[in-house]
Structure formats: C-alpha cells, structure tokens
Design an enzyme around this catalytic site. Structure first.
Site, PDB file in Angstrom:
ATOM      1  N   ASP A 100       0.828  -1.196   0.000  1.00 30.16           N
ATOM      2  CA  ASP A 100       0.000   0.000   0.000  1.00 30.16           C
ATOM      3  C   ASP A 100       0.867   1.253   0.000  1.00 30.16           C
ATOM      4  OD1 ASP A 100      -2.333  -1.443   0.022  1.00 30.16           O
ATOM      5  OD2 ASP A 100      -2.644  -1.297   2.188  1.00 30.16           O
TER       6      ASP A 100
ATOM      7  N   MET B 103      -8.100   8.235   9.287  1.00 33.94           N
ATOM      8  CA  MET B 103      -8.303   9.029   8.067  1.00 33.94           C
ATOM      9  C   MET B 103      -9.214  10.218   8.361  1.00 33.94           C
ATOM     10  SD  MET B 103      -8.660   5.780   5.451  1.00 33.94           S
ATOM     11  CE  MET B 103      -9.539   4.770   6.661  1.00 33.94           C
TER      12      MET B 103
ATOM     13  N   LYS C 135      -4.163   2.766  -2.333  1.00 32.98           N
ATOM     14  CA  LYS C 135      -5.210   3.741  -2.623  1.00 32.98           C
ATOM     15  C   LYS C 135      -4.945   4.986  -1.803  1.00 32.98           C
ATOM     16  CE  LYS C 135      -8.726   0.130  -3.190  1.00 32.98           C
ATOM     17  NZ  LYS C 135      -9.295   0.440  -4.490  1.00 32.98           N
TER      18      LYS C 135
END
Length: 315
Positions: free
Chosen positions: A86, A222, A108
């Site tokens: 990642d 996040m 991502k």
C-alpha cells in the site's frame, strides 16, 4: 534508530569474535515452549522455499517505523519474492525486501484510487498462482480498516490459502509516540476505532450519540478531511466541546506532527494538519498531555513528533 534485536546483537557479540545472532537464539529459546498449534501457525505463515501451492501471506507493516515490525513480519518481507504494498508503507520497510524481489504498489489514496479493489484481488491471486512467495503488505494492522476481509474471501474463494501476520495499528503507534495512554483508570474505560472514510456512494453517518461517550477514547482513522464533520457530530451527540483532541499526522515517522485542539474548536476550524495521513485521538484520557500543555486554545498549534523510542519531551 537501531532495533532492540540489533542492539542486543551488538552487545552480546564478543569483540573480534563470531557475531551473535539474536534472532536465531531467540527462536531456539522459544521453540521448546511454543504450543504445537502456535508453531503450526507460524510455519504456515512462512511457506517453505520451493512450494508451488498458491499461498498469500498478509502482513501488517505497522504505523510507519520499521523498528515496530514484528519479527514474523520482517522475516516474511525478507523472504518474499513478490510484495504487493500500500501507499502508506514506507521506503524503510520496503528496503527489507531481498534483492530481486518484485515490488508492486497497489495502494489507494483519497481521491486517487489507482486500482479498484477487484483489480487488486485479481492481481494478488495471479501472483500467488505464479508459484512465487507472495506477500500482501498493508500499513498498520491488515485486519483494521485494511480491506483484508475482502481480499481473504476472494483468495479463498479461488482456492488460494491465506495466513495473516498482524501489525501495530495506527492508533496504538500514535498514542505510544505521543506518550499517551488511551485508557485511564477512572477516566476512560474503553477505546473505539472508527473510520472517517465512507465507502463511495455511502452517505450514512455514524451513530454520533453512541460514540459520544465521555468515559471512552475515540481513535478516528483518516480523519483530517472529515475533522469538522466529526467534531460537529460528536458535540451534537452530547460530547463536551472542551473534550481534548490530538491530531497525529504521519504517525511514527520522522516527519510526525501533532496538532492539539478541542472538540468544539475542531468542529469550527478542523485541524491544521498537512497532506499526510492523520489520526484523530479524542477523549479525556488525553487531557494531561493536550490541555495542560497550554496549546489546546491555539487552533493551529503544531508540534514535531518522532520515533516511539525517543523521549516524550518533544511535545
């Protein structure tokens, strides 16, 4: 910063003598005490060289600092012939891969989804079928907001076995780096992990009233872009606007940054973090290291962080 294994390795090596291998010694010492079931799981996580049975090892890369990898994770990375990783996996961790290993970025980022989850699933399966030792490397712990469940279900559905090596999740790494306990006797009796990132097309809001527990600590993953929404939701749910908040950007990395504020101020102005991944820690267990620093009233106060093993005086 040297790891504990490296430090002990140097300490126990006689000058000019044969180098002491701490990892080998530790493995030998523990070997006789491991329960058979545990030993089988460790062996399954690292398939023997030469096997052609399709298998994927799902590895948690931890919150960023290579020294926070587990021994099993470091070993799996070093033995892998192909690593699908990642964006949040740092260069220091990838540097542990053996020369010649193929490194494939399938990560991502918010607004920059270079691969769909379906495409990632198919790519992992294709690499495993090639017969190479395949590692799927995820930041933090793969089983916490890492879509590991979707990848495991897909691989097992197409006949590929999977084993998991856990990692330190961001909330635990950031709390340790900041010198914070997420629980505190008489103050915080629970920790809740929440993601601020909703699935595309999903407009469902979290149950803010349920999350607004003054006797708990929230770790919002996040959370930078959703900081105002989180602050407004929690205050509307009943949590005091004076509740301490610490936003940790690039946790457990050399460029770690801390932003101290309160829930009410965050609801109005958000957090002044940069572009790095940002975790929000919210709750009264943080009070002594957030409000008492005298920085909570300054909505744009940022402080440099550092490695977990460093002194906590950097705040």
């Amino acid at each position: 910063m040297p790891s504990a294994a490296m430090w002990l390795d140097g300490l126990l090596s006689p000058p000019g003598g044969k180098r002491f291998n701490f990892i080998v010694a530790l493995r030998a010492a523990l070997g006789s005490t491991l329960r058979p079931r545990t030993a089988r799981r460790v062996a399954r996580a690292i398939p023997q060289a030469g096997t052609r049975t399709p298998h994927v090892t799902l590895v948690g890369a931890g919150p960023g600092d290579p020294d926070l990898l587990t021994v099993a994770a470091a070993r799996a990375i070093a033995q892998a012939e192909v690593i699908l990783y990642d964006h949040l996996v740092g260069a220091g961790i990838l540097a542990l891969a053996q020369p010649g290993a193929e490194l494939i970025c399938v990560g991502k980022r918010s607004g920059q989804h270079s691969h769909s989850q379906e495409a990632i699933n198919d790519l992992i399966a294709a690499q495993a079928r090639s017969g190479r030792r395949t590692v799927r490397l995820k930041g933090g712990d793969p089983m916490i907001f890492g879509r590991a469940g979707e990848e495991i279900e897909h691989l097992e559905r197409v006949g590929i076995s999977v084993s998991v090596i856990p990692g330190i999740t961001a909330a635990l790494g950031c709390a340790s780096s900041a010198g914070l306990s997420l629980t505190k006797r008489g103050v915080s009796r629970a920790v809740t992990f929440v993601t601020a990132h909703a699935r595309e097309g999903d407009a469902t809001e979290p149950d803010w009233a349920r999350l607004a527990d003054p006797k708990g600590t929230l770790a919002i993953y996040m959370g930078r872009e959703a900081a105002r929404r989180v602050g407004r939701g929690l205050t509307a749910g009943g949590l005091s606007p004076d509740t301490p908040v610490l936003a940790v950007e690039n946790g457990c990395r050399p460029d770690e940054r801390h932003h101290r504020t309160t829930l009410g101020a965050m609801a109005e102005r958000g957090v002044a973090a940069g572009d790095g991944p940002t975790l929000l820690l919210i709750g009264w267990a943080l009070e002594s290291r957030v409000l008492e620093d005298g920085a909570a009233h300054a909505g744009d106060a940022l402080g440099a962080g550092g490695h977990v093993g460093q002194r906590f005086g950097h705040d």
